[in-house]
Write an enzyme that holds these catalytic residues in place. Structure first.
Site, mmCIF file in Angstrom:
data_model
loop_
_atom_site.group_PDB
_atom_site.id
_atom_site.type_symbol
_atom_site.label_atom_id
_atom_site.label_comp_id
_atom_site.label_asym_id
_atom_site.label_seq_id
_atom_site.Cartn_x
_atom_site.Cartn_y
_atom_site.Cartn_z
ATOM 1 N N CYS A 124 -42.054 -49.265 -140.123
ATOM 2 C CA CYS A 124 -42.436 -49.272 -138.711
ATOM 3 C C CYS A 124 -41.611 -48.188 -138.016
ATOM 4 C CB CYS A 124 -42.094 -50.634 -138.115
ATOM 5 S SG CYS A 124 -40.324 -50.966 -138.260
ATOM 6 N N HIS A 175 -33.205 -54.020 -143.889
ATOM 7 C CA HIS A 175 -33.004 -54.947 -145.008
ATOM 8 C C HIS A 175 -33.744 -54.482 -146.255
ATOM 9 C CE1 HIS A 175 -31.916 -58.227 -141.866
ATOM 10 N NE2 HIS A 175 -30.834 -57.632 -142.345
ATOM 11 N N HIS A 192 -31.260 -54.096 -136.394
ATOM 12 C CA HIS A 192 -31.450 -55.481 -135.935
ATOM 13 C C HIS A 192 -30.729 -55.800 -134.640
ATOM 14 C CE1 HIS A 192 -31.340 -54.894 -140.309
ATOM 15 N NE2 HIS A 192 -32.561 -55.392 -140.203
ATOM 16 N N HIS A 228 -29.749 -65.064 -138.659
ATOM 17 C CA HIS A 228 -30.312 -63.718 -138.819
ATOM 18 C C HIS A 228 -29.579 -62.760 -137.865
ATOM 19 C CE1 HIS A 228 -33.069 -60.343 -138.572
ATOM 20 N NE2 HIS A 228 -33.554 -60.745 -139.743
ATOM 21 N N GLU A 239 -30.486 -60.301 -136.066
ATOM 22 C CA GLU A 239 -31.129 -60.058 -134.758
ATOM 23 C C GLU A 239 -30.846 -61.221 -133.806
ATOM 24 O OE1 GLU A 239 -35.317 -58.937 -134.765
ATOM 25 O OE2 GLU A 239 -35.535 -59.777 -132.756
ATOM 26 N N SER A 287 -35.176 -60.002 -145.617
ATOM 27 C CA SER A 287 -36.026 -59.346 -144.619
ATOM 28 C C SER A 287 -36.962 -60.376 -143.988
ATOM 29 C CB SER A 287 -36.836 -58.232 -145.290
ATOM 30 O OG SER A 287 -37.843 -57.779 -144.417
ATOM 31 N N SER A 288 -36.698 -60.708 -142.747
ATOM 32 C CA SER A 288 -37.475 -61.741 -142.059
ATOM 33 C C SER A 288 -38.966 -61.389 -142.022
ATOM 34 C CB SER A 288 -36.926 -61.910 -140.644
ATOM 35 O OG SER A 288 -37.798 -62.658 -139.850
ATOM 36 N N ASN A 289 -39.276 -60.154 -141.614
ATOM 37 C CA ASN A 289 -40.696 -59.818 -141.463
ATOM 38 C C ASN A 289 -41.425 -59.845 -142.800
ATOM 39 O OD1 ASN A 289 -41.541 -56.828 -142.292
ATOM 40 N ND2 ASN A 289 -39.394 -56.784 -141.655
HETATM 41 O O1 0CN Z 1 -36.488 -56.124 -142.940
HETATM 42 P P1 0CN Z 1 -35.902 -55.589 -141.701
HETATM 43 O O2 0CN Z 1 -34.733 -54.684 -141.842
HETATM 44 O O3 0CN Z 1 -35.461 -56.737 -140.704
HETATM 45 P P2 0CN Z 1 -35.953 -58.226 -140.445
HETATM 46 O O4 0CN Z 1 -37.394 -58.334 -140.718
HETATM 47 O O5 0CN Z 1 -35.118 -59.118 -141.323
HETATM 48 O O6 0CN Z 1 -35.620 -58.459 -138.992
HETATM 49 O O7 0CN Z 1 -37.058 -54.815 -140.948
HETATM 50 C C1 0CN Z 1 -36.815 -54.116 -139.760
HETATM 51 C C2 0CN Z 1 -36.994 -55.004 -138.618
HETATM 52 C C3 0CN Z 1 -36.190 -55.084 -137.573
HETATM 53 C C4 0CN Z 1 -35.391 -55.200 -136.523
HETATM 54 FE FE1 SF4 Z 2 -39.710 -52.488 -136.776
HETATM 55 FE FE2 SF4 Z 2 -38.088 -54.516 -136.211
HETATM 56 FE FE3 SF4 Z 2 -38.612 -52.632 -134.391
HETATM 57 FE FE4 SF4 Z 2 -40.534 -54.323 -135.118
HETATM 58 S S1 SF4 Z 2 -38.627 -54.825 -134.043
HETATM 59 S S2 SF4 Z 2 -40.738 -52.090 -134.802
HETATM 60 S S3 SF4 Z 2 -40.063 -54.622 -137.304
HETATM 61 S S4 SF4 Z 2 -37.535 -52.357 -136.350
#
Ligand code: 0CN
Ligand code: SF4
Length: 316
Positions: free
Chosen positions: A19, A48, A81, A131, A133, A230-232
Site C-alpha cells: 500500500c 511487518h 504503525h 499491536h 498501532e 501482520s494484522s492486515n
Molecule cells: O503488516 P503491516 O506492517 O502492519 P499491520 O497490518 O500489522 O498493521 O502493514 C502495514 C500497515 C500499517 C500501518
Molecule cells: Fe498501508 Fe497501514 Fe497506511 Fe493502510 S494504514 S495505507 S495498511 S500503512
C-alpha cells in the site's frame, strides 16, 4: 516420457500487496541510508515483513524495539504503525535525528483522537491489544483517556467512565465486517457516541478484503502472503474463510507453501498483505508452476492511485 502436470487455476487478487503507507515507509529508510549512510536505526520492524526487514538490514539498517537501543549520532526511523507521543519526546530529549515513517492514515487517527480529547470525550478504540498501532494510538493521549474494545463481546460489556461525551476510533487494519458489528453494538448501547461515518480502516485494507471476498469462494485454497504479526494479512485469511473458502492459509515465503499438501486443489486464490512485496507473489507462483500447469486470472475489484510524499527532511 512427457511430464504431465495437473492443471491449476490461480485467481490473483487485485489490489494486493504494498500500500502507499508501506511504500513510503520503506522509501524513508532507503532514502535515509542514501543521504546519511549506514547505520540507520529503525524502531520496530518498518513494516511487518521479514523479507523487507532483511533486505534493508543488508543495506545497513539496524532494527531495534526500543529507543534506548539507539546510539547517539545516528538517524532513527519510527515504523509505519506509529508510536506513542512519549517516543518522539524521548528522541528529542536525547537529541536524536528522528524520521517518522508513520503512515499518514495512522497519523490521521491520532489527530482524530486528539480532537475528541480536546472536546472532553472519552475514547473507545476498536483494535487488538498489544499491536504497535494500538499502543501508538493509545499513547497519543494521557493515561486513562482511551478504553480498548477488541470484539463484539467486549463492546457489549464495556463500561466507559462516562456515557455522555463518548467517541470511537479504530485501528486501520481491522476486518471491515467485524468492525461494523462492533460499531453497531456501541451505537445501540451509546446512541450519542461520536465517530467517523464508518470506521478508520484504510483504503488498502478495505480493498484487499474486497478482492479476497470475490476470489475466495471460487477457490479450494486461499493463500495469503504475509507475516504472522501482520494484522492486515491475518484479516485476509479470516475474510477468505468467512467468504466460504474451506482452506485459507498464511505463508511468509514460497518455502512455507512447499510443505502444504495440494492434492485435489484445482483453484487457488492468491493475495498478499499490504506489507508483502510483489516479488514474493511471483515466488509463490513460480513454486506452483513447478508442480502444476498454471493458468493465472487476475480479479481486480479496485484501482489504487494513492502515493504519499516523503517527510520534509527527506523530500527531494
Ligand atoms: O503488516 P503491516 O506492517 O502492519 P499491520 O497490518 O500489522 O498493521 O502493514 C502495514 C500497515 C500499517 C500501518
Ligand atoms: Fe498501508 Fe497501514 Fe497506511 Fe493502510 S494504514 S495505507 S495498511 S500503512
Amino acid at each position: 516420457m512427457t511430464d504431465h502436470k495437473p492443471e491449476l487455476k490461480i485467481l490473483l487478487a487485485g489490489p494486493r500487496g504494498f500500500c502507499a503507507g508501506v511504500d513510503r515507509a520503506i522509501r524513508i529508510v532507503e532514502e535515509a541510508l542514501k543521504r546519511f549512510g549506514p547505520p540507520v536505526y529503525v524502531r520496530h520492524e518498518i513494516v511487518h515483513n521479514r523479507f523487507v526487514v532483511e533486505s534493508l538490514e543488508a543495506k545497513g539498517a539496524v532494527f531495534v524495539e526500543e529507543l534506548d537501543e539507539v546510539p547517539q549520532g545516528v538517524p532513527v526511523v519510527f515504523s509505519a504503525h506509529g508510536v506513542p507521543k512519549s517516543v518522539p519526546a524521548e528522541a528529542e530529549a536525547r537529541g536524536l535525528f528522528q524520521l517518522d515513517a508513520t503512515c499518514p492514515l495512522v497519523t490521521k487517527v491520532h489527530r482524530e483522537a486528539e480532537k475528541h480529547f480536546a472536546k472532553r470525550r472519552h475514547l473507545i478504540l476498536i483494535g487488538h491489544a498489544g499491536h504497535p498501532e494500538v499502543i501508538g494510538t493509545i499513547g497519543q493521549l494521557p493515561p486513562g483517556s482511551v478504553t480498548l474494545v477488541e470484539d463484539v463481546a467486549q463492546a457489549r460489556a464495556v463500561t466507559p467512565p462516562t456515557s455522555d461525551g463518548l467517541a470511537y476510533i479504530t485501528q486501520t487494519t481491522l476486518s471491515v465486517d467485524d468492525t461494523a458489528e462492533i460499531i453497531d453494538v456501541l451505537r445501540e448501547r451509546f446512541p450519542e457516541i461520536e465517530g467517523p461515518r464508518r470506521e478508520d480502516i484504510c483504503y488498502a485494507t478495505t480493498n484487499r478484503q474486497a478482492a479476497v471476498k470475490e476470489i475466495a469462494p471460487r477457490a479450494d485454497l486461499t493463500v495469503v502472503i504475509g507475516a504472522p504479526n501482520s494484522s492486515n494479512s491475518q484479516r485476509l485469511v479470516e475474510v477468505a474463510r468467512r467468504a466460504g473458502c474451506k482452506r485459507a492459509i498464511l505463508v511468509q515465503r514460497a518455502r512455507d507453501l512447499a510443505a502444504v499438501p495440494l492434492d485435489g486443489v484445482e483453484t487457488v486464490a492468491l493475495t498478499a498483505g499490504a506489507s508483502a512485496p510483489e516479488s514474493l507473489v511471483e515466488e509463490v507462483i513460480e513454486l506452483l508452476r513447478e508442480h502444476f500447469s498454471v493458468h493465472v486470472e487476475e480479479v481486480r475489484v479496485a484501482e489504487e492511485a494513492v502515493i504519499f510524499r516523503l517527510p520534509p527532511a527527506l523530500a527531494v
